[in-house]
Design a protein around this motif. Structure first.
Motif, PDB file in Angstrom:
ATOM      1  N   GLU A  99       0.856  -1.180   0.000  1.00 27.17           N
ATOM      2  CA  GLU A  99       0.000   0.000   0.000  1.00 27.17           C
ATOM      3  C   GLU A  99       0.893   1.231   0.000  1.00 27.17           C
ATOM      4  O   GLU A  99       1.851   1.317   0.763  1.00 27.17           O
ATOM      5  CB  GLU A  99      -0.897  -0.002   1.233  1.00 27.17           C
ATOM      6  N   LYS A 103      -3.312   3.613  -1.483  1.00 22.74           N
ATOM      7  CA  LYS A 103      -3.719   2.833  -2.654  1.00 22.74           C
ATOM      8  C   LYS A 103      -2.998   1.489  -2.645  1.00 22.74           C
ATOM      9  O   LYS A 103      -1.773   1.434  -2.553  1.00 22.74           O
ATOM     10  CB  LYS A 103      -3.362   3.618  -3.914  1.00 22.74           C
ATOM     11  N   GLU A 105      -1.516  -1.817  -4.261  1.00 25.36           N
ATOM     12  CA  GLU A 105      -0.965  -2.214  -5.548  1.00 25.36           C
ATOM     13  C   GLU A 105      -0.229  -3.537  -5.380  1.00 25.36           C
ATOM     14  O   GLU A 105      -0.010  -3.990  -4.261  1.00 25.36           O
ATOM     15  CB  GLU A 105      -0.005  -1.144  -6.082  1.00 25.36           C
ATOM     16  N   PRO A 133      -2.246  -2.506 -10.336  1.00 23.38           N
ATOM     17  CA  PRO A 133      -3.264  -2.537  -9.281  1.00 23.38           C
ATOM     18  C   PRO A 133      -3.687  -3.978  -9.040  1.00 23.38           C
ATOM     19  O   PRO A 133      -3.630  -4.800  -9.956  1.00 23.38           O
ATOM     20  CB  PRO A 133      -4.415  -1.706  -9.846  1.00 23.38           C
TER      21      PRO A 133
END
Length: 160
Positions: A99, A103, A105, A133
């Protein structure tokens, strides 16, 4: 005891901790890869520099800054090819979830490792890292109908 972040069933002190502390060296390419992942988790930047091929180490001065705000979540080893005790070269394919800036990934890599003078080293120039992602997980909940099902011989609800 704290579990090792590499995903093994052993505690950190008995698993990657002994490699990161320098008590022993990795027996296999996969052992080195797991310990390097763990070094990212516990922020042992010196270990990451020491376990990279010598001619690639000069580019790692900003390693700590590059990992600012990154929280490593999970490691999944997909495949290992060669990289055993008797081999001189090995590849380990893995997925690491992290993270950054809120976000999530994933890093997917086929990492190449070379053995020099009995020690395994990560070869970044020959490895293939890709950041993407994470896959969207599909709902496993069953579909629940809110209205009665139209039978084969029943009139259609649309009026046709």
């Amino acid at each position: 005891m704290q579990e090792c972040p590499c995903g093994s069933v052993f505690p950190y002190t008995d698993c990657c901790g002994i490699l990161i502390r320098g008590t022993t060296v990795a027996d296999t390419a996969e052992d080195l890869m797991r310990s390097r992942y763990t070094a990212h988790v516990v922020e042992e930047w010196d270990y990451l520099v020491q376990t990279r091929q010598a001619d690639e180490r000069k580019d790692l001065k900003d390693l700590e800054a590059a990992n600012e705000g990154v929280e490593w979540k999970k490691l999944e080893v997909l495949h290992s090819e060669k990289g055993g005790r008797e081999d001189e070269e090995g590849e380990v394919t893995y997925v690491a979830t992290f993270e950054q800036d809120g976000k999530e990934e994933t890093l997917r890599e086929t990492a190449v490792f070379l053995k020099e003078e009995g020690r395994w080293y990560y070869c970044g120039e020959r490895s293939q890292p890709k950041i993407a992602p994470p896959k969207i997980s599909r709902s496993t909940k069953p579909f629940v109908r809110t209205e009665a099902k139209v039978g084969r011989n029943d009139p259609c609800t649309c009026g046709s």
